[in-house]
Design a protein around this motif. Structure first.
Motif, PDB file in Angstrom:
ATOM      1  N   LEU A  55       0.824  -1.212   0.000  1.00  0.00           N
ATOM      2  CA  LEU A  55       0.000   0.000   0.000  1.00  0.00           C
ATOM      3  C   LEU A  55       0.856   1.259   0.000  1.00  0.00           C
ATOM      4  N   THR A  56       1.955   1.230   0.735  1.00  0.00           N
ATOM      5  CA  THR A  56       2.879   2.370   0.742  1.00  0.00           C
ATOM      6  C   THR A  56       3.414   2.615  -0.659  1.00  0.00           C
ATOM      7  N   ASP A  57       3.821   1.535  -1.352  1.00  0.00           N
ATOM      8  CA  ASP A  57       4.310   1.668  -2.726  1.00  0.00           C
ATOM      9  C   ASP A  57       3.231   2.230  -3.644  1.00  0.00           C
ATOM     10  N   VAL A  58       2.005   1.739  -3.488  1.00  0.00           N
ATOM     11  CA  VAL A  58       0.906   2.197  -4.336  1.00  0.00           C
ATOM     12  C   VAL A  58       0.622   3.679  -4.095  1.00  0.00           C
ATOM     13  N   VAL A  59       0.578   4.098  -2.834  1.00  0.00           N
ATOM     14  CA  VAL A  59       0.320   5.507  -2.521  1.00  0.00           C
ATOM     15  C   VAL A  59       1.441   6.386  -3.077  1.00  0.00           C
ATOM     16  N   GLU A  60       2.685   5.964  -2.895  1.00  0.00           N
ATOM     17  CA  GLU A  60       3.803   6.737  -3.439  1.00  0.00           C
ATOM     18  C   GLU A  60       3.696   6.840  -4.959  1.00  0.00           C
ATOM     19  N   ARG A  61       3.304   5.745  -5.602  1.00  0.00           N
ATOM     20  CA  ARG A  61       3.163   5.742  -7.053  1.00  0.00           C
ATOM     21  C   ARG A  61       2.042   6.673  -7.494  1.00  0.00           C
ATOM     22  N   LEU A  62       0.916   6.630  -6.788  1.00  0.00           N
ATOM     23  CA  LEU A  62      -0.193   7.526  -7.137  1.00  0.00           C
ATOM     24  C   LEU A  62       0.213   8.985  -6.987  1.00  0.00           C
ATOM     25  N   LEU A  63       0.950   9.298  -5.921  1.00  0.00           N
ATOM     26  CA  LEU A  63       1.405  10.667  -5.726  1.00  0.00           C
ATOM     27  C   LEU A  63       2.388  11.082  -6.814  1.00  0.00           C
ATOM     28  N   THR A  64       3.301  10.186  -7.174  1.00  0.00           N
ATOM     29  CA  THR A  64       4.264  10.473  -8.232  1.00  0.00           C
ATOM     30  C   THR A  64       3.556  10.685  -9.558  1.00  0.00           C
ATOM     31  N   ASN A  65       2.592   9.811  -9.881  1.00  0.00           N
ATOM     32  CA  ASN A  65       1.855   9.945 -11.142  1.00  0.00           C
ATOM     33  C   ASN A  65       1.015  11.208 -11.171  1.00  0.00           C
ATOM     34  N   ALA A  66       0.504  11.628 -10.011  1.00  0.00           N
ATOM     35  CA  ALA A  66      -0.284  12.860  -9.959  1.00  0.00           C
ATOM     36  C   ALA A  66       0.595  14.064 -10.291  1.00  0.00           C
ATOM     37  N   ARG A  67       1.868  14.001  -9.867  1.00  0.00           N
ATOM     38  CA  ARG A  67       2.787  15.104 -10.144  1.00  0.00           C
ATOM     39  C   ARG A  67       3.293  15.070 -11.580  1.00  0.00           C
ATOM     40  N   ASP A  68       3.625  13.862 -12.065  1.00  0.00           N
ATOM     41  CA  ASP A  68       4.169  13.714 -13.413  1.00  0.00           C
ATOM     42  C   ASP A  68       3.771  12.342 -13.955  1.00  0.00           C
ATOM     43  N   PRO A  69       2.704  12.265 -14.766  1.00  0.00           N
ATOM     44  CA  PRO A  69       2.214  10.980 -15.251  1.00  0.00           C
ATOM     45  C   PRO A  69       3.171  10.246 -16.184  1.00  0.00           C
ATOM     46  N   ARG A  70       4.246  10.896 -16.613  1.00  0.00           N
ATOM     47  CA  ARG A  70       5.202  10.239 -17.514  1.00  0.00           C
ATOM     48  C   ARG A  70       6.190   9.354 -16.770  1.00  0.00           C
ATOM     49  N   THR A  71       6.130   9.323 -15.448  1.00  0.00           N
ATOM     50  CA  THR A  71       7.103   8.548 -14.668  1.00  0.00           C
ATOM     51  C   THR A  71       6.541   7.175 -14.327  1.00  0.00           C
ATOM     52  N   GLY A  72       6.192   6.412 -15.331  1.00  0.00           N
ATOM     53  CA  GLY A  72       5.617   5.081 -15.119  1.00  0.00           C
ATOM     54  C   GLY A  72       6.626   4.103 -14.553  1.00  0.00           C
ATOM     55  N   SER A  73       6.121   3.129 -13.832  1.00  0.00           N
ATOM     56  CA  SER A  73       6.992   2.103 -13.270  1.00  0.00           C
ATOM     57  C   SER A  73       6.554   0.727 -13.739  1.00  0.00           C
ATOM     58  N   ALA A  74       5.906   0.667 -14.909  1.00  0.00           N
ATOM     59  CA  ALA A  74       5.432  -0.605 -15.447  1.00  0.00           C
ATOM     60  C   ALA A  74       6.608  -1.445 -15.932  1.00  0.00           C
ATOM     61  N   VAL A  75       6.545  -2.728 -15.612  1.00  0.00           N
ATOM     62  CA  VAL A  75       7.559  -3.694 -16.026  1.00  0.00           C
ATOM     63  C   VAL A  75       6.848  -4.992 -16.382  1.00  0.00           C
ATOM     64  N   ALA A  76       7.519  -5.849 -17.127  1.00  0.00           N
ATOM     65  CA  ALA A  76       6.989  -7.192 -17.366  1.00  0.00           C
ATOM     66  C   ALA A  76       7.219  -7.994 -16.092  1.00  0.00           C
ATOM     67  N   PHE A  77       6.193  -8.700 -15.630  1.00  0.00           N
ATOM     68  CA  PHE A  77       6.324  -9.461 -14.388  1.00  0.00           C
ATOM     69  C   PHE A  77       5.533 -10.757 -14.479  1.00  0.00           C
TER      70      PHE A  77
END
Length: 194
Positions: free
Chosen positions: A20-42
């Protein structure tokens, strides 16, 4: 009273907090700059397995089961923590609002990996179907933000979350699959001459 059970539940809780911490940090990062994706093949199997292990004690306590089936070995391109959180929201909704066995099923459609979550309950009421992903919409006494956030997480990775069937309820998460190099080795006559 059982120390092993306490340890197991504590580890599950810590894993959830970290995710959840990772998800919240990711949502905050994407809200600031949506180009900073962290998608990977998994490995989708690992995320599904982790969710089932995490939720199995709650289902067992409710006298219900959680199972999985489908196509193994898929490698979608997304953020594993976000996918886990989407699945957790769907699994929790099935626990709270559904009935019977909850089933996670993986399948392929076109160039997408699909994870479906269904249960044997009464389903989504007709008046909620079209609005189920709106914030503050809830079938019972809950916040009504779980499915809205889940859809936002899916879309942030270029995926989509849909209610594909109301009764019995079937929610489907669609994710792009990892591109494979399907080129064959050139024939001897096609190889460049040096």
């Amino acid at each position: 009273d059982d120390l092993d059970t306490v340890k197991e539940e504590a580890m599950i809780a810590l894993t959830q907090v970290e995710r959840l911490t990772d998800v919240v940090e990711r949502l905050l990062t994407n809200a600031r700059d949506p180009r900073t994706g962290s998608a990977v093949a998994f490995d989708l199997d690992e995320v599904v397995k982790q969710q089932i292990e995490e939720w199995r004690p709650a289902y067992r306590s409710a006298g219900r089961a959680i199972v999985c089936s489908g196509k193994p070995g898929m490698r979608p391109v997304a953020t594993p923590g976000a996918v886990a959180q989407v699945l957790a929201a769907l699994i929790e909704n099935s626990l709270m609002h559904g009935g019977g066995t909850v089933a996670l099923r993986t399948r392929v459609t076109g160039n997408q990996a699909v994870i479906e979550v269904t249960d044997e309950g009464a389903g989504v009421p007709a008046d909620l179907g079209a609005r189920i992903f709106e914030r503050s919409i809830s079938g019972r006494n809950s916040t009504g933000i779980g499915l809205a956030v889940a859809r936002d997480l899916a879309e942030a990775d270029g995926g989509r979350l849909e209610l594909v069937q109301q009764q019995p309820p079937v929610f489907a998460l669609f994710l792009s699959r990892e591109a494979r190099n399907n080129r064959k080795a050139p024939k001897e006559s096609e190889r460049p001459v040096r």
